[in-house]
Scaffold this motif. Structure first.
Motif, short mmCIF file in Angstrom:
data_model
loop_
_atom_site.label_atom_id
_atom_site.label_comp_id
_atom_site.label_asym_id
_atom_site.label_seq_id
_atom_site.Cartn_x
_atom_site.Cartn_y
_atom_site.Cartn_z
N ARG A 121 -8.41 3.35 -6.08
CA ARG A 121 -6.84 2.76 -5.70
C ARG A 121 -7.26 1.03 -5.40
N HIS A 156 -9.20 -0.28 3.63
CA HIS A 156 -9.26 -0.54 2.13
C HIS A 156 -10.28 -1.80 1.96
N ALA A 184 4.15 3.13 -5.69
CA ALA A 184 3.90 3.10 -6.83
C ALA A 184 5.13 2.98 -7.75
N LEU A 240 -2.33 7.93 -6.18
CA LEU A 240 -1.69 8.12 -4.95
C LEU A 240 -1.19 9.65 -4.53
N ILE A 271 -5.14 -1.88 -7.29
CA ILE A 271 -4.16 -2.70 -6.32
C ILE A 271 -4.58 -4.34 -6.76
N GLU A 311 0.62 0.65 -6.48
CA GLU A 311 -0.22 1.87 -6.52
C GLU A 311 -0.09 2.25 -7.94
N ASP A 360 0.91 -1.16 -0.04
CA ASP A 360 0.17 0.06 -0.04
C ASP A 360 0.70 1.35 -0.12
#
Length: 217
Positions: free
Chosen positions: A140, A166, A70, A113, A144, A108, A67
């Protein structure tokens, strides 16, 4: 068989880079100094338990999904190393896994992000609405889940470190066997009790759950 170790996490300020100090200040003000000190100790113990669990597996057959990350490859590892140096227990564990052969993935979408980090630092009239925040979170989560579903291979173990707020599970490919390390709902209730300061006994009970040995769901 594709397996995913799903680790809902409680972020600390070291995980959030430049947005971290402001968030920590606001959280301390809400929870109170003594409760926040207790929370830091609970978080430390939580990460000890998660590390003990993951050390049982072969890191050489492991893919790590983080999490807030990127990037992968050399750039991704530099980000992990920097966060680990800042004191992030999450990233210290990720770095340990990478050093033992695990493969890191860019988890991500960069643009989403950046928007999320901007929202964390926003205040007053600049703050997004709850609906806007929820929509961004769902975008997001979908991204993912798509990354995991398209990269995790048979006979491998994926490890997803993901904030407890999440909801990635329902978006994963159906053939991925999910092993949830902690109940995300209980972690969310723990944070709510911590910040709202309503019931000390309930907070203590939830804290004991957070720092207890891993019991996979």
């Amino acid at each position: 068989m594709r397996r995913l170790r799903y680790i809902p996490v409680i972020h600390d300020d070291a995980d959030l880079g430049s947005a971290g100090p402001a968030l920590a200040h606001r959280s301390t003000a809400l929870a109170g100094e003594s409760r926040w000190v207790m929370h830091r100790e609970t978080t430390r113990r939580f990460w000890e338990r998660v590390a003990d669990d993951l050390r049982r597996f072969d890191s050489g057959k492991m893919r790590v999904y983080q999490d807030g990350l990127a990037a992968d490859g050399a750039a991704g590892k530099r980000i992990v190393e920097e966060a680990a140096r800042r004191g992030s227990k999450n990233y210290q564990l990720v770095l340990e896994l990478l050093n033992h052969g695990a493969q890191l993935h860019a988890t991500e979408n960069h643009d989403l992000l950046v928007q999320e980090l901007a929202n964390l630092g926003a205040a007053g009239h600049a703050s997004p609405s709850p609906e806007q925040r929820q929509h961004l979170l769902e975008e997001r989560d979908t991204y993912i889940a798509d990354v995991i579903s398209s990269t995790l291979q048979a006979e491998e173990l994926g490890v997803l470190f993901i904030g407890a707020g999440h909801d990635v599970l329902g978006r994963l490919a159906a053939d991925i066997q999910v092993q949830t390390v902690k109940d995300p709902a209980k972690l969310r209730r723990y944070i709510e009790e911590l910040l709202l300061a309503r019931d000390s006994r309930k907070l203590e009970a939830l804290a004991r759950y957070v720092e207890a040995p891993v019991d996979v769901l």
